[in-house]
Design a protein around this motif. Structure first.
Motif, PDB file in Angstrom:
ATOM      1  N   ALA A 226       0.709  -1.291  -0.151  1.00  0.00           N
ATOM      2  CA  ALA A 226      -0.039   0.096   0.023  1.00  0.00           C
ATOM      3  C   ALA A 226       0.890   1.288  -0.117  1.00  0.00           C
ATOM      4  N   LEU A 227       1.937   1.321   0.862  1.00  0.00           N
ATOM      5  CA  LEU A 227       2.918   2.403   0.934  1.00  0.00           C
ATOM      6  C   LEU A 227       3.453   2.334  -0.510  1.00  0.00           C
ATOM      7  N   ALA A 228       4.116   1.592  -1.247  1.00  0.00           N
ATOM      8  CA  ALA A 228       4.690   1.676  -2.369  1.00  0.00           C
ATOM      9  C   ALA A 228       3.793   2.000  -3.324  1.00  0.00           C
ATOM     10  N   SER A 229       2.671   1.623  -3.572  1.00  0.00           N
ATOM     11  CA  SER A 229       1.360   2.241  -4.506  1.00  0.00           C
ATOM     12  C   SER A 229       1.248   3.667  -4.232  1.00  0.00           C
ATOM     13  N   GLN A 230       1.487   4.128  -3.164  1.00  0.00           N
ATOM     14  CA  GLN A 230       1.333   5.764  -2.704  1.00  0.00           C
ATOM     15  C   GLN A 230       2.408   6.245  -3.180  1.00  0.00           C
ATOM     16  N   GLY A 231       3.537   5.738  -3.719  1.00  0.00           N
ATOM     17  CA  GLY A 231       4.953   6.453  -3.730  1.00  0.00           C
ATOM     18  C   GLY A 231       5.836   6.628  -2.694  1.00  0.00           C
ATOM     19  N   ALA A 232       5.340   5.991  -1.413  1.00  0.00           N
ATOM     20  CA  ALA A 232       6.383   6.236  -0.428  1.00  0.00           C
ATOM     21  C   ALA A 232       7.706   5.452  -0.426  1.00  0.00           C
ATOM     22  N   GLY A 233       7.775   4.641  -1.190  1.00  0.00           N
ATOM     23  CA  GLY A 233       9.250   4.035  -1.292  1.00  0.00           C
ATOM     24  C   GLY A 233       9.012   2.741  -2.140  1.00  0.00           C
ATOM     25  N   VAL A 234       9.884   1.841  -2.231  1.00  0.00           N
ATOM     26  CA  VAL A 234       9.832   0.631  -2.828  1.00  0.00           C
ATOM     27  C   VAL A 234       9.960  -0.856  -1.959  1.00  0.00           C
ATOM     28  N   ALA A 235       9.168  -1.473  -2.470  1.00  0.00           N
ATOM     29  CA  ALA A 235       8.691  -2.711  -1.475  1.00  0.00           C
ATOM     30  C   ALA A 235       9.301  -3.988  -2.322  1.00  0.00           C
ATOM     31  N   LEU A 236       9.460  -4.946  -1.643  1.00  0.00           N
ATOM     32  CA  LEU A 236       9.835  -6.476  -2.398  1.00  0.00           C
ATOM     33  C   LEU A 236       8.366  -7.187  -2.321  1.00  0.00           C
ATOM     34  N   ALA A 237       8.103  -7.644  -3.288  1.00  0.00           N
ATOM     35  CA  ALA A 237       6.987  -8.292  -3.468  1.00  0.00           C
ATOM     36  C   ALA A 237       6.886  -9.611  -4.053  1.00  0.00           C
ATOM     37  N   HIS A 238       5.884 -10.485  -3.657  1.00  0.00           N
ATOM     38  CA  HIS A 238       6.121 -11.810  -4.414  1.00  0.00           C
ATOM     39  C   HIS A 238       5.380 -11.666  -6.073  1.00  0.00           C
ATOM     40  N   ARG A 239       5.893 -12.014  -6.888  1.00  0.00           N
ATOM     41  CA  ARG A 239       5.519 -11.829  -8.358  1.00  0.00           C
ATOM     42  C   ARG A 239       4.025 -12.063  -8.440  1.00  0.00           C
ATOM     43  N   ARG A 240       3.562 -13.352  -7.970  1.00  0.00           N
ATOM     44  CA  ARG A 240       2.224 -13.746  -8.139  1.00  0.00           C
ATOM     45  C   ARG A 240       1.348 -12.671  -7.425  1.00  0.00           C
ATOM     46  N   LEU A 241       1.639 -12.130  -6.570  1.00  0.00           N
ATOM     47  CA  LEU A 241       0.744 -11.056  -5.676  1.00  0.00           C
ATOM     48  C   LEU A 241       0.689  -9.845  -6.379  1.00  0.00           C
ATOM     49  N   ILE A 242       1.398  -9.406  -7.541  1.00  0.00           N
ATOM     50  CA  ILE A 242       1.239  -8.035  -8.035  1.00  0.00           C
ATOM     51  C   ILE A 242       0.927  -8.215  -9.541  1.00  0.00           C
ATOM     52  N   GLN A 243       0.708  -9.546 -10.145  1.00  0.00           N
ATOM     53  CA  GLN A 243       0.439  -9.692 -11.559  1.00  0.00           C
ATOM     54  C   GLN A 243      -0.865  -9.017 -11.834  1.00  0.00           C
ATOM     55  N   GLN A 244      -1.898  -8.782 -11.102  1.00  0.00           N
ATOM     56  CA  GLN A 244      -3.198  -8.040 -11.486  1.00  0.00           C
ATOM     57  C   GLN A 244      -3.182  -6.795 -11.021  1.00  0.00           C
ATOM     58  N   ARG A 245      -2.111  -6.228 -10.595  1.00  0.00           N
ATOM     59  CA  ARG A 245      -2.256  -4.663  -9.945  1.00  0.00           C
ATOM     60  C   ARG A 245      -1.663  -3.754 -10.943  1.00  0.00           C
ATOM     61  N   ASP A 246      -2.699  -2.657 -11.253  1.00  0.00           N
ATOM     62  CA  ASP A 246      -2.317  -1.636 -12.063  1.00  0.00           C
ATOM     63  C   ASP A 246      -1.732  -0.416 -11.396  1.00  0.00           C
ATOM     64  N   ASP A 247      -1.678  -0.406  -9.998  1.00  0.00           N
ATOM     65  CA  ASP A 247      -1.032   0.697  -9.135  1.00  0.00           C
ATOM     66  C   ASP A 247       0.524   0.317  -8.679  1.00  0.00           C
ATOM     67  N   LEU A 248       1.084  -0.992  -9.264  1.00  0.00           N
ATOM     68  CA  LEU A 248       2.248  -1.026  -8.819  1.00  0.00           C
ATOM     69  C   LEU A 248       3.158  -1.724 -10.251  1.00  0.00           C
ATOM     70  N   VAL A 249       4.358  -1.325 -10.375  1.00  0.00           N
ATOM     71  CA  VAL A 249       5.153  -1.786 -11.410  1.00  0.00           C
ATOM     72  C   VAL A 249       6.468  -2.403 -11.034  1.00  0.00           C
ATOM     73  N   ALA A 250       7.072  -3.213 -11.730  1.00  0.00           N
ATOM     74  CA  ALA A 250       8.295  -3.722 -11.069  1.00  0.00           C
ATOM     75  C   ALA A 250       9.575  -2.917 -12.192  1.00  0.00           C
ATOM     76  N   PRO A 251      10.336  -1.896 -11.617  1.00  0.00           N
ATOM     77  CA  PRO A 251      11.210  -1.295 -12.429  1.00  0.00           C
ATOM     78  C   PRO A 251      12.382  -1.998 -12.911  1.00  0.00           C
ATOM     79  N   PHE A 252      12.568  -3.305 -12.253  1.00  0.00           N
ATOM     80  CA  PHE A 252      13.832  -4.262 -12.808  1.00  0.00           C
ATOM     81  C   PHE A 252      13.343  -5.505 -13.028  1.00  0.00           C
TER      82      PHE A 252
END
Length: 291
Positions: A226-252
């Motif tokens: 939630a903090l990452a989606s608000q621009g508060a920083g960069v989080a580590l996330a499980h790939r399967r948990l962000i596949q359907q989210r459009d508010d988070l992107v993987a820069p690397f």
């Protein structure tokens, strides 16, 4: 039967032993903390042994209490199972599923939606858990746990290998062309994971960069995302948990293998009801289904 303590006393012991709190047990059973304490004392008097060690701010079980607890759990489980077999599942007797909030939101929600559309008569109760101690076969028909799958007394089906990668809001990602660009950015840490930022930064070849990054630590991954989606920083996330989210992107593109993974879990010590079995088989079949 006359030698058995009253059921209310046994309920008080089971709830207090499971939560290690007279207050929490009272809240669960709809009575006061004093009522739980009184029932436990009466039970101990009946049995002739102490069941709890009482500290100023906490409780622990005595060896006798620890030895007796599995029998009490099994007794209440059998009563629950017998009730379900005879009277069936109702809104007052649902199939209980327990897992972490992040799995609820990102993996379980779409699958439960599809299941409910197909089986609208099956009542389901979803219970949140964050820490490992929140889990256990008591009180839940099905669980989704995170770990190595080395639990005793359960059947566990892996949801697949997990990898972790950095994620952030699109605006933050625009300034991250390489891992070195993380310098000065806040790193969002979630407690309880065996692999974290130190491992990722080392594999990215910028291990020393961590000391140049502010840290913000949360006790759950829902909050870091939630903090990452608000621009508060960069989080580590499980790939399967962000596949359907459009508010988070993987820069690397670099990700790292997790030493742990998500598991579908149920007790192997007791049979589940027909409705719980139907949901279990549905979720097992959905393990490889993309949303």
């Amino acid at each position: 039967m006359s030698d058995l303590p009253p059921l209310l006393w046994l309920q008080a012991f089971e709830a207090a032993a499971r939560t290690l709190s007279f207050t929490a047990a009272g809240r669960e059973l709809g009575v006061t903390q004093a009522a739980i304490s009184q029932r436990i004392r009466l039970l101990e008097d009946r049995l002739g042994q102490k069941l709890f060690v009482r500290y100023p701010r906490s409780l622990s079980l005595t060896p006798a209490g620890q030895a007796w607890l599995p029998s009490i759990h099994d007794a209440f489980t059998r009563i629950s199972e017998g009730t379900s077999e005879v009277f069936g599942t109702s809104p007052d007797n649902p199939v209980t599923v327990r897992t972490t909030p992040v799995i609820q939101q990102n993996w379980l929600a779409p699958r439960l939606t599809r299941f409910h559309r197909r089986h609208p008569s099956i009542a389901i109760r979803l219970v949140s858990a964050i820490w490992q101690d929140d889990f256990g076969p008591e009180g839940a028909d099905i669980e989704i746990r995170y770990g190595r799958g080395e639990w005793q007394g359960v059947e566990a089906l892996s949801l697949g290998a997990e990898t972790l990668l950095p994620v952030c809001a699109p605006g933050v990602a625009a300034n991250l062309a390489s891992p070195a660009d993380l310098s000065g950015n806040t790193l969002l840490h979630a407690l309880g994971f065996a692999v974290g930022w130190a491992t990722w930064l080392e594999q990215a070849g910028v291990a020393a960069l961590e000391r140049d990054c502010p840290a913000l630590t949360c006790d759950n991954q829902v909050m870091t995302l939630a903090l990452a989606s608000q621009g508060a920083g960069v989080a580590l996330a499980h790939r399967r948990l962000i596949q359907q989210r459009d508010d988070l992107v993987a820069p690397f593109t670099l990700d790292i293998a997790s030493e742990e993974s998500f598991w579908l879990v149920r007790s192997s010590r007791r049979d589940v009801g027909e409705d719980a079995a139907r949901l279990w088989h549905w979720l097992a079949a959905e393990r490889d289904v993309s949303d």
